[in-house]
Design a protein around this motif. Structure first.
Motif, PDB file in Angstrom:
ATOM      1  N   PRO A  73      32.403 -40.822 140.866  1.00  0.00           N
ATOM      2  CA  PRO A  73      31.591 -39.861 140.127  1.00  0.00           C
ATOM      3  C   PRO A  73      32.500 -38.896 139.364  1.00  0.00           C
ATOM      4  O   PRO A  73      33.421 -38.329 139.934  1.00  0.00           O
ATOM      5  CB  PRO A  73      30.793 -39.147 141.216  1.00  0.00           C
ATOM      6  N   VAL A  74      32.241 -38.744 138.072  1.00  0.00           N
ATOM      7  CA  VAL A  74      33.119 -37.919 137.226  1.00  0.00           C
ATOM      8  C   VAL A  74      32.416 -36.733 136.578  1.00  0.00           C
ATOM      9  O   VAL A  74      33.066 -35.917 135.948  1.00  0.00           O
ATOM     10  CB  VAL A  74      33.795 -38.777 136.131  1.00  0.00           C
ATOM     11  N   GLY A  75      31.120 -36.638 136.721  1.00  0.00           N
ATOM     12  CA  GLY A  75      30.410 -35.524 136.127  1.00  0.00           C
ATOM     13  C   GLY A  75      29.045 -35.353 136.749  1.00  0.00           C
ATOM     14  O   GLY A  75      28.442 -36.319 137.214  1.00  0.00           O
ATOM     15  N   LEU A  76      28.596 -34.108 136.792  1.00  0.00           N
ATOM     16  CA  LEU A  76      27.257 -33.839 137.294  1.00  0.00           C
ATOM     17  C   LEU A  76      26.693 -32.604 136.626  1.00  0.00           C
ATOM     18  O   LEU A  76      27.431 -31.757 136.137  1.00  0.00           O
ATOM     19  CB  LEU A  76      27.244 -33.687 138.813  1.00  0.00           C
ATOM     20  N   VAL A  77      25.368 -32.541 136.585  1.00  0.00           N
ATOM     21  CA  VAL A  77      24.676 -31.394 136.003  1.00  0.00           C
ATOM     22  C   VAL A  77      23.340 -31.237 136.726  1.00  0.00           C
ATOM     23  O   VAL A  77      22.697 -32.230 137.068  1.00  0.00           O
ATOM     24  CB  VAL A  77      24.482 -31.564 134.470  1.00  0.00           C
ATOM     25  N   THR A  78      22.964 -29.983 136.984  1.00  0.00           N
ATOM     26  CA  THR A  78      21.649 -29.722 137.566  1.00  0.00           C
ATOM     27  C   THR A  78      20.685 -29.344 136.450  1.00  0.00           C
ATOM     28  O   THR A  78      21.076 -28.790 135.426  1.00  0.00           O
ATOM     29  CB  THR A  78      21.695 -28.561 138.593  1.00  0.00           C
ATOM     30  N   SER A  79      19.418 -29.649 136.662  1.00  0.00           N
ATOM     31  CA  SER A  79      18.397 -29.259 135.691  1.00  0.00           C
ATOM     32  C   SER A  79      18.212 -27.744 135.749  1.00  0.00           C
ATOM     33  O   SER A  79      18.427 -27.130 136.802  1.00  0.00           O
ATOM     34  CB  SER A  79      17.079 -29.985 135.989  1.00  0.00           C
ATOM     35  N   PRO A  80      17.836 -27.121 134.636  1.00  0.00           N
ATOM     36  CA  PRO A  80      17.661 -25.669 134.620  1.00  0.00           C
ATOM     37  C   PRO A  80      16.644 -25.161 135.649  1.00  0.00           C
ATOM     38  O   PRO A  80      16.780 -24.062 136.157  1.00  0.00           O
ATOM     39  CB  PRO A  80      17.185 -25.368 133.201  1.00  0.00           C
ATOM     40  N   ASN A  81      15.642 -25.983 135.985  1.00  0.00           N
ATOM     41  CA  ASN A  81      14.646 -25.546 136.972  1.00  0.00           C
ATOM     42  C   ASN A  81      15.122 -25.751 138.411  1.00  0.00           C
ATOM     43  O   ASN A  81      14.423 -25.393 139.354  1.00  0.00           O
ATOM     44  CB  ASN A  81      13.297 -26.234 136.736  1.00  0.00           C
ATOM     45  N   GLY A  82      16.321 -26.340 138.582  1.00  0.00           N
ATOM     46  CA  GLY A  82      16.884 -26.525 139.912  1.00  0.00           C
ATOM     47  C   GLY A  82      16.253 -27.638 140.724  1.00  0.00           C
ATOM     48  O   GLY A  82      16.504 -27.757 141.921  1.00  0.00           O
ATOM     49  N   ASN A  83      15.467 -28.500 140.093  1.00  0.00           N
ATOM     50  CA  ASN A  83      14.775 -29.563 140.819  1.00  0.00           C
ATOM     51  C   ASN A  83      15.531 -30.881 140.874  1.00  0.00           C
ATOM     52  O   ASN A  83      15.198 -31.739 141.683  1.00  0.00           O
ATOM     53  CB  ASN A  83      13.398 -29.823 140.210  1.00  0.00           C
ATOM     54  N   ASN A  84      16.521 -31.072 139.986  1.00  0.00           N
ATOM     55  CA  ASN A  84      17.201 -32.363 139.904  1.00  0.00           C
ATOM     56  C   ASN A  84      18.693 -32.199 139.700  1.00  0.00           C
ATOM     57  O   ASN A  84      19.146 -31.221 139.117  1.00  0.00           O
ATOM     58  CB  ASN A  84      16.630 -33.190 138.742  1.00  0.00           C
ATOM     59  N   LEU A  85      19.433 -33.197 140.186  1.00  0.00           N
ATOM     60  CA  LEU A  85      20.875 -33.295 139.961  1.00  0.00           C
ATOM     61  C   LEU A  85      21.136 -34.665 139.358  1.00  0.00           C
ATOM     62  O   LEU A  85      20.631 -35.673 139.855  1.00  0.00           O
ATOM     63  CB  LEU A  85      21.653 -33.152 141.281  1.00  0.00           C
ATOM     64  N   PHE A  86      21.920 -34.695 138.277  1.00  0.00           N
ATOM     65  CA  PHE A  86      22.263 -35.940 137.594  1.00  0.00           C
ATOM     66  C   PHE A  86      23.764 -36.149 137.715  1.00  0.00           C
ATOM     67  O   PHE A  86      24.545 -35.251 137.396  1.00  0.00           O
ATOM     68  CB  PHE A  86      21.848 -35.873 136.120  1.00  0.00           C
ATOM     69  N   VAL A  87      24.170 -37.349 138.180  1.00  0.00           N
ATOM     70  CA  VAL A  87      25.573 -37.666 138.432  1.00  0.00           C
ATOM     71  C   VAL A  87      25.939 -38.921 137.644  1.00  0.00           C
ATOM     72  O   VAL A  87      25.220 -39.920 137.700  1.00  0.00           O
ATOM     73  CB  VAL A  87      25.823 -37.912 139.937  1.00  0.00           C
ATOM     74  N   ILE A  88      27.076 -38.872 136.912  1.00  0.00           N
ATOM     75  CA  ILE A  88      27.555 -40.077 136.232  1.00  0.00           C
ATOM     76  C   ILE A  88      28.740 -40.647 137.008  1.00  0.00           C
ATOM     77  O   ILE A  88      29.560 -39.909 137.541  1.00  0.00           O
ATOM     78  CB  ILE A  88      27.946 -39.818 134.759  1.00  0.00           C
ATOM     79  N   ASN A  89      28.787 -41.978 137.067  1.00  0.00           N
ATOM     80  CA  ASN A  89      29.823 -42.688 137.819  1.00  0.00           C
ATOM     81  C   ASN A  89      30.622 -43.578 136.875  1.00  0.00           C
ATOM     82  O   ASN A  89      30.085 -44.509 136.275  1.00  0.00           O
ATOM     83  CB  ASN A  89      29.169 -43.522 138.921  1.00  0.00           C
ATOM     84  N   HIS A  90      31.902 -43.276 136.764  1.00  0.00           N
ATOM     85  CA  HIS A  90      32.786 -43.944 135.818  1.00  0.00           C
ATOM     86  C   HIS A  90      32.943 -45.438 136.102  1.00  0.00           C
ATOM     87  O   HIS A  90      32.817 -46.263 135.203  1.00  0.00           O
ATOM     88  CB  HIS A  90      34.152 -43.254 135.848  1.00  0.00           C
ATOM     89  N   ASP A  91      33.235 -45.794 137.351  1.00  0.00           N
ATOM     90  CA  ASP A  91      33.626 -47.172 137.645  1.00  0.00           C
ATOM     91  C   ASP A  91      32.475 -48.166 137.685  1.00  0.00           C
ATOM     92  O   ASP A  91      32.668 -49.343 137.369  1.00  0.00           O
ATOM     93  CB  ASP A  91      34.414 -47.237 138.953  1.00  0.00           C
ATOM     94  N   ASP A  92      31.284 -47.743 138.087  1.00  0.00           N
ATOM     95  CA  ASP A  92      30.173 -48.703 138.088  1.00  0.00           C
ATOM     96  C   ASP A  92      29.183 -48.451 136.956  1.00  0.00           C
ATOM     97  O   ASP A  92      28.125 -49.059 136.900  1.00  0.00           O
ATOM     98  CB  ASP A  92      29.472 -48.778 139.443  1.00  0.00           C
TER      99      ASP A  92
END
Length: 188
Positions: A73-92
């Motif tokens: 995993p190389v990056g992540l961001v939470t939604s402004p409302n705090g309900n979700n987390l999004f993670v990007i994965n470089h290798d897969d």
């Protein structure tokens, strides 16, 4: 101006309450903050979740963490409302959307395969309706067959955190695709 005894008492109580509430509202915050940290490991990446003391900055790991993520995993961001987390994965070459549950626990992961290869950055607009992902190589390209990178745009359902897209982009002389082309070797 003359006040009756009961009027003077009521005025004194009202002024005292106003001053007391004013002092309380100016006091130290007891806000609870959470911190998500992505880490690579030898097999699968993880997301560590910490409770942050908003006064001292002290960290306490939330029980039940770390949570498994994809490979590198190389990056992540939470939604402004705090309900979700999004993670990007470089290798897969995936994006994982988590629901943030009670106590900041990551739940209900949904995995999306990204067009293109090797994601390097993720961001979200202030309204939480669009998610932007930068990949090192546009679709059909890779480190073995290099070329320009790409910017992917996803629409986000702010209630569920589900993604739609990537959104079709028009670029160049009426060309279109599910990405916007970038120069070679884009970074975050």
């Amino acid at each position: 101006m003359k006040f009756r005894n009961w009027s003077q008492g009521f005025l004194a109580i009202t002024v005292s309450a106003g001053i007391g509430l004013g002092l309380i509202s100016c006091g130290q915050s007891s806000t609870i903050d959470y911190l998500y940290v992505a880490s690579a490991s030898t097999s699968v990446g993880v997301i560590n979740t910490y409770l942050v003391d908003s006064q001292s900055g002290a960290l306490n790991e939330v029980s039940g963490t770390p949570t498994n993520a994809g490979h590198n995993p190389v990056g992540l961001v939470t939604s402004p409302n705090g309900n979700n987390l999004f993670v990007i994965n470089h290798d897969d070459n995936t994006l994982i959307a988590y629901t943030i549950g009670t106590g900041a626990r990551l739940e209900q992961p949904t995995t999306y395969t990204l067009p293109g290869n090797a994601p390097v950055a993720v961001a979200m607009n202030p309204g939480g309706t669009l998610l932007f992902v930068v990949v090192s190589f546009a679709p059909s390209l890779s480190a073995a067959d290099p070329g320009p990178g790409a910017l992917l745009v996803y629409q986000v359902d702010t209630g569920s955190g589900k993604l739609t897209g990537p959104v079709t982009q028009t670029f160049g002389s009426a060309q279109s695709g599910n990405y916007y082309p970038l120069n070679t070797t884009p970074t975050g």
